[in-house]
Design a protein around this motif. Structure first.
Motif, PDB file in Angstrom:
ATOM      1  N   VAL A   1       0.653  10.833 -24.540  1.00  0.00           N
ATOM      2  CA  VAL A   1       0.292  11.980 -25.374  1.00  0.00           C
ATOM      3  C   VAL A   1       1.368  12.155 -26.429  1.00  0.00           C
ATOM      4  O   VAL A   1       2.561  12.052 -26.133  1.00  0.00           O
ATOM      5  CB  VAL A   1       0.167  13.265 -24.529  1.00  0.00           C
ATOM      6  CG1 VAL A   1      -0.147  14.461 -25.416  1.00  0.00           C
ATOM      7  CG2 VAL A   1      -0.906  13.096 -23.463  1.00  0.00           C
ATOM      8  N   THR A   2       0.953  12.402 -27.657  1.00  0.00           N
ATOM      9  CA  THR A   2       1.893  12.640 -28.750  1.00  0.00           C
ATOM     10  C   THR A   2       1.927  14.128 -29.069  1.00  0.00           C
ATOM     11  O   THR A   2       0.885  14.761 -29.255  1.00  0.00           O
ATOM     12  CB  THR A   2       1.480  11.858 -30.010  1.00  0.00           C
ATOM     13  OG1 THR A   2       1.499  10.456 -29.713  1.00  0.00           O
ATOM     14  CG2 THR A   2       2.438  12.151 -31.155  1.00  0.00           C
ATOM     15  N   LEU A   3       3.137  14.689 -29.106  1.00  0.00           N
ATOM     16  CA  LEU A   3       3.323  16.101 -29.445  1.00  0.00           C
ATOM     17  C   LEU A   3       4.250  16.195 -30.653  1.00  0.00           C
ATOM     18  O   LEU A   3       5.296  15.535 -30.699  1.00  0.00           O
ATOM     19  CB  LEU A   3       3.935  16.869 -28.277  1.00  0.00           C
ATOM     20  CG  LEU A   3       3.116  16.952 -26.980  1.00  0.00           C
ATOM     21  CD1 LEU A   3       3.918  17.672 -25.909  1.00  0.00           C
ATOM     22  CD2 LEU A   3       1.793  17.659 -27.220  1.00  0.00           C
ATOM     23  N   ARG A   4       3.844  17.022 -31.620  1.00  0.00           N
ATOM     24  CA  ARG A   4       4.697  17.284 -32.779  1.00  0.00           C
ATOM     25  C   ARG A   4       5.593  18.469 -32.439  1.00  0.00           C
ATOM     26  O   ARG A   4       5.105  19.574 -32.177  1.00  0.00           O
ATOM     27  CB  ARG A   4       3.846  17.580 -34.005  1.00  0.00           C
ATOM     28  CG  ARG A   4       3.016  16.388 -34.490  1.00  0.00           C
ATOM     29  CD  ARG A   4       1.870  16.836 -35.348  1.00  0.00           C
ATOM     30  NE  ARG A   4       0.910  17.629 -34.579  1.00  0.00           N
ATOM     31  CZ  ARG A   4      -0.142  18.248 -35.100  1.00  0.00           C
ATOM     32  NH1 ARG A   4      -0.376  18.157 -36.389  1.00  0.00           N
ATOM     33  NH2 ARG A   4      -0.953  18.957 -34.332  1.00  0.00           N
ATOM     34  N   VAL A   5       6.912  18.219 -32.459  1.00  0.00           N
ATOM     35  CA  VAL A   5       7.884  19.195 -31.960  1.00  0.00           C
ATOM     36  C   VAL A   5       8.898  19.501 -33.047  1.00  0.00           C
ATOM     37  O   VAL A   5       9.333  18.606 -33.783  1.00  0.00           O
ATOM     38  CB  VAL A   5       8.608  18.648 -30.710  1.00  0.00           C
ATOM     39  CG1 VAL A   5       9.596  19.676 -30.166  1.00  0.00           C
ATOM     40  CG2 VAL A   5       7.605  18.260 -29.636  1.00  0.00           C
ATOM     41  N   SER A   6       9.302  20.783 -33.110  1.00  0.00           N
ATOM     42  CA  SER A   6      10.380  21.163 -34.027  1.00  0.00           C
ATOM     43  C   SER A   6      11.466  21.886 -33.256  1.00  0.00           C
ATOM     44  O   SER A   6      11.187  22.644 -32.322  1.00  0.00           O
ATOM     45  CB  SER A   6       9.867  22.062 -35.148  1.00  0.00           C
ATOM     46  OG  SER A   6      10.957  22.451 -35.972  1.00  0.00           O
ATOM     47  N   ALA A   7      12.702  21.655 -33.650  1.00  0.00           N
ATOM     48  CA  ALA A   7      13.840  22.374 -33.079  1.00  0.00           C
ATOM     49  C   ALA A   7      14.703  22.935 -34.205  1.00  0.00           C
ATOM     50  O   ALA A   7      15.922  23.075 -34.070  1.00  0.00           O
ATOM     51  CB  ALA A   7      14.655  21.458 -32.184  1.00  0.00           C
ATOM     52  N   GLY A   8      14.059  23.255 -35.343  1.00  0.00           N
ATOM     53  CA  GLY A   8      14.802  23.813 -36.470  1.00  0.00           C
ATOM     54  C   GLY A   8      15.546  22.743 -37.245  1.00  0.00           C
ATOM     55  O   GLY A   8      15.077  21.615 -37.424  1.00  0.00           O
ATOM     56  N   SER A   9      16.752  23.088 -37.686  1.00  0.00           N
ATOM     57  CA  SER A   9      17.555  22.179 -38.510  1.00  0.00           C
ATOM     58  C   SER A   9      18.031  20.977 -37.702  1.00  0.00           C
ATOM     59  O   SER A   9      18.352  21.075 -36.515  1.00  0.00           O
ATOM     60  CB  SER A   9      18.762  22.930 -39.078  1.00  0.00           C
ATOM     61  OG  SER A   9      19.653  22.029 -39.685  1.00  0.00           O
ATOM     62  N   GLU A  10      18.130  19.843 -38.350  1.00  0.00           N
ATOM     63  CA  GLU A  10      18.592  18.612 -37.708  1.00  0.00           C
ATOM     64  C   GLU A  10      20.069  18.677 -37.343  1.00  0.00           C
ATOM     65  O   GLU A  10      20.558  17.869 -36.550  1.00  0.00           O
ATOM     66  CB  GLU A  10      18.346  17.423 -38.632  1.00  0.00           C
ATOM     67  CG  GLU A  10      16.870  17.107 -38.823  1.00  0.00           C
ATOM     68  CD  GLU A  10      16.655  15.957 -39.782  1.00  0.00           C
ATOM     69  OE1 GLU A  10      16.026  14.966 -39.370  1.00  0.00           O
ATOM     70  OE2 GLU A  10      17.129  16.059 -40.928  1.00  0.00           O
ATOM     71  N   LEU A  11      20.807  19.639 -37.923  1.00  0.00           N
ATOM     72  CA  LEU A  11      22.240  19.759 -37.649  1.00  0.00           C
ATOM     73  C   LEU A  11      22.533  20.785 -36.564  1.00  0.00           C
ATOM     74  O   LEU A  11      23.691  20.996 -36.200  1.00  0.00           O
ATOM     75  CB  LEU A  11      22.992  20.140 -38.924  1.00  0.00           C
ATOM     76  CG  LEU A  11      22.894  19.143 -40.080  1.00  0.00           C
ATOM     77  CD1 LEU A  11      23.621  19.676 -41.312  1.00  0.00           C
ATOM     78  CD2 LEU A  11      23.466  17.783 -39.672  1.00  0.00           C
ATOM     79  N   GLY A  12      21.489  21.413 -36.033  1.00  0.00           N
ATOM     80  CA  GLY A  12      21.694  22.475 -35.051  1.00  0.00           C
ATOM     81  C   GLY A  12      21.743  21.966 -33.620  1.00  0.00           C
ATOM     82  O   GLY A  12      21.393  20.822 -33.309  1.00  0.00           O
ATOM     83  N   ARG A  13      22.189  22.857 -32.743  1.00  0.00           N
ATOM     84  CA  ARG A  13      22.308  22.528 -31.320  1.00  0.00           C
ATOM     85  C   ARG A  13      20.932  22.296 -30.690  1.00  0.00           C
ATOM     86  O   ARG A  13      20.779  21.422 -29.846  1.00  0.00           O
ATOM     87  CB  ARG A  13      23.018  23.695 -30.622  1.00  0.00           C
ATOM     88  CG  ARG A  13      23.065  23.596 -29.104  1.00  0.00           C
ATOM     89  CD  ARG A  13      24.161  22.670 -28.669  1.00  0.00           C
ATOM     90  NE  ARG A  13      24.346  22.757 -27.228  1.00  0.00           N
ATOM     91  CZ  ARG A  13      24.083  21.789 -26.365  1.00  0.00           C
ATOM     92  NH1 ARG A  13      23.625  20.615 -26.814  1.00  0.00           N
ATOM     93  NH2 ARG A  13      24.288  21.929 -25.087  1.00  0.00           N
TER      94      ARG A  13
END
Length: 470
Positions: free
Chosen positions: A45-57
């Motif tokens: 299964v493919t899920l599109r995920v975000s965790a905000g900025s690429e430089l963040g924790r």
């Protein structure tokens, strides 16, 4: 025909070979095992995920999650956004499936919580020695993070406690993580609000290389009264270094939970696989997180995703106190229902007997009369004939009532007819005995035997008729 016979014989010869039979059995087992594996194997299964900025924790944690997800058939596509608020909008708008966001933010009706990951303390980083309290930010330049970030929302809520508003009381900056990491110290603001789980790479960079220090924010209880998502947080002493100490003692601050959220129509099985990773010690170790417990999962800020509910209930016993209570209630209901059915059956039975009791009493009365006549010195033939006729009338009335539907029990009718048959047989035996007695009396006069017998019988019949008339 000969060719067919030859082929059949070849097949028989093959089946008699133990090596061929064994190979065929192994082949069948291999095919069966392959089919079973394909049936039980969870599809990728493919899920599109975000965790905000690429430089963040959060993005660091998401990358670890992405690596572990591959082992469970999950393909996570990481998509950077401006922050938590922007991620929530994109999940609701269906351009994202899952997001790692800051807790306490408004979410759409289609957003569901999957799990909390960690506490994210608010870092207030300042440079000027004169800034000792939150109120000292008045007239300063303050970075609240970029629009669309959860940090900005929480910072504005905190500043409202001391009645500070952007542009009116201080100059607002909206710097991205990339700008915070790459701008020279002279171009950075006097204070920076930053929400992140520990340790934060952005905070560590600002403390070590840009001359910032951490300011305590002992406002958690006050803010919790207005926003239950705000919790007490602590940045531990020396959490960002011991020389110089950052901070030199445990630093109180406000904090929110980092949440994994998903849209409500994301596949339940995918959420289950995601939770298996989140609850594992492997993620906690690689991402430097404390593993979450069932108690934290059971206290969601948002409505739980159905997949998360199913995962939480995976170890529930089949027989729970609630099921026992339901079974007990069902047992009480069934007992009451059985009692009600018994009473109803007895009422129905009594109603069926209501039509028969008159007939049964009538036959019983006639039977008593016959028994009484048998005890007398001389049998009363006219009386016996009268009883015989009445017995036949009772039988006919019962059969007519059954035919008309007034009496519906065939079992009761059969019992009644058996009783009538017994009384009739007994009565017939007495009548036959009395008739033989009359014939013996007539044979005393052989010349007039027939006439005397007729006269005696007619006398008995006349007596029967007179009794009927009376």
């Amino acid at each position: 025909m000969g060719e067919v016979s030859r082929r059949v014989e070849q097949v028989r010869a093959l089946t008699r070979s133990p090596h061929i039979v064994l190979a065929a059995m192994l082949g069948m087992l291999l095919v069966t095992g392959l089919m079973l594996w394909l049936a039980l194997r969870s599809p990728e299964v493919t899920l599109r995920v975000s965790a905000g900025s690429e430089l963040g924790r959060r993005h660091e944690i998401a990358e670890v999650l992405q690596q572990l997800a591959r082992e469970r058939g999950l393909r996570l596509e990481l998509v950077p956004t401006a922050g938590s608020a922007a991620s929530l909008e994109r999940v609701a708008g269906r351009s994202l499936d899952v997001a790692l966001v800051q807790g306490g933010l408004p979410a759409g009706s289609a957003i569901r919580e999957v799990a909390p990951l960690a506490l994210e303390p608010m870092h207030l980083l300042v440079r000027e020695p004169a800034i000792l309290r939150l109120e000292d930010l008045r007239g300063r330049s303050v970075d609240l993070s970029t629009p669309g970030s959860g940090t900005r929302e929480l910072a504005l809520e905190l500043l409202e406690l001391v009645h500070l508003r952007p542009e009116r009381d201080f100059e607002e900056a909206t710097l991205s993580y990339d700008q915070l990491m790459n701008k020279p110290a002279a171009e950075l603001p006097d204070a920076i609000f930053h929400v992140s789980s520990l340790p934060s790479p952005v905070a560590e960079h600002l403390l070590r290389h840009r001359g910032y220090r951490l300011l305590p924010l002992p406002y958690a209880r006050a803010m919790h009264m207005r926003d239950v998502a705000v919790r007490e947080g602590v940045i531990p002493a020396y959490g960002y270094g011991a020389s110089p100490p950052h901070p030199s003692a445990d630093l109180p601050t406000i904090a929110t939970r980092m949440l994994i959220v998903a849209r409500d129509d994301v596949d339940d099985d995918a959420i289950r696989r995601l939770l298996e990773i989140v609850s594992s010690e492997v993620l906690a170790r690689r991402a430097e997180l404390s593993p979450i417990g069932a108690a934290e999962l059971a206290e969601p800020e948002l409505p739980l995703h159905d997949g998360a509910r199913a995962w939480l209930a995976r170890n529930d016993p089949l027989v729970t106190p609630e099921i026992i209570d339901n079974v007990e209630s069902l047992r009480s209901f069934l007992v009451s229902a059985v009692i009600a059915l018994i009473l109803l059956w007895r009422w129905w039975r009594a109603r069926q007997m209501k039509g028969f009791d008159l007939y049964l009493r009538g036959v019983t009365k006639l039977e008593r009369e016959v028994l009484q006549l048998e005890l007398e010195a001389d049998l009363d033939l006219p009386r016996l004939l009268t009883i015989q006729r009445r017995l036949g009338e009772l039988k006919n009335e019962a059969l007519e009532g059954y035919a008309e539907g007034k009496i519906s029990s065939a079992d009761l009718l059969n019992s009644f007819l058996a009783h009538v048959t017994d009384v009739r047989a007994y009565l017939n035996a007495l009548v036959l005995h009395e008739r033989e007695r009359l014939e013996k009396k007539a044979r005393r006069d052989p010349e007039h035997e027939d006439a005397i017998r007729r006269e005696l019988w007619l006398g008995a019949v006349r007596g029967h008729e007179e009794e009927e008339e009376s």
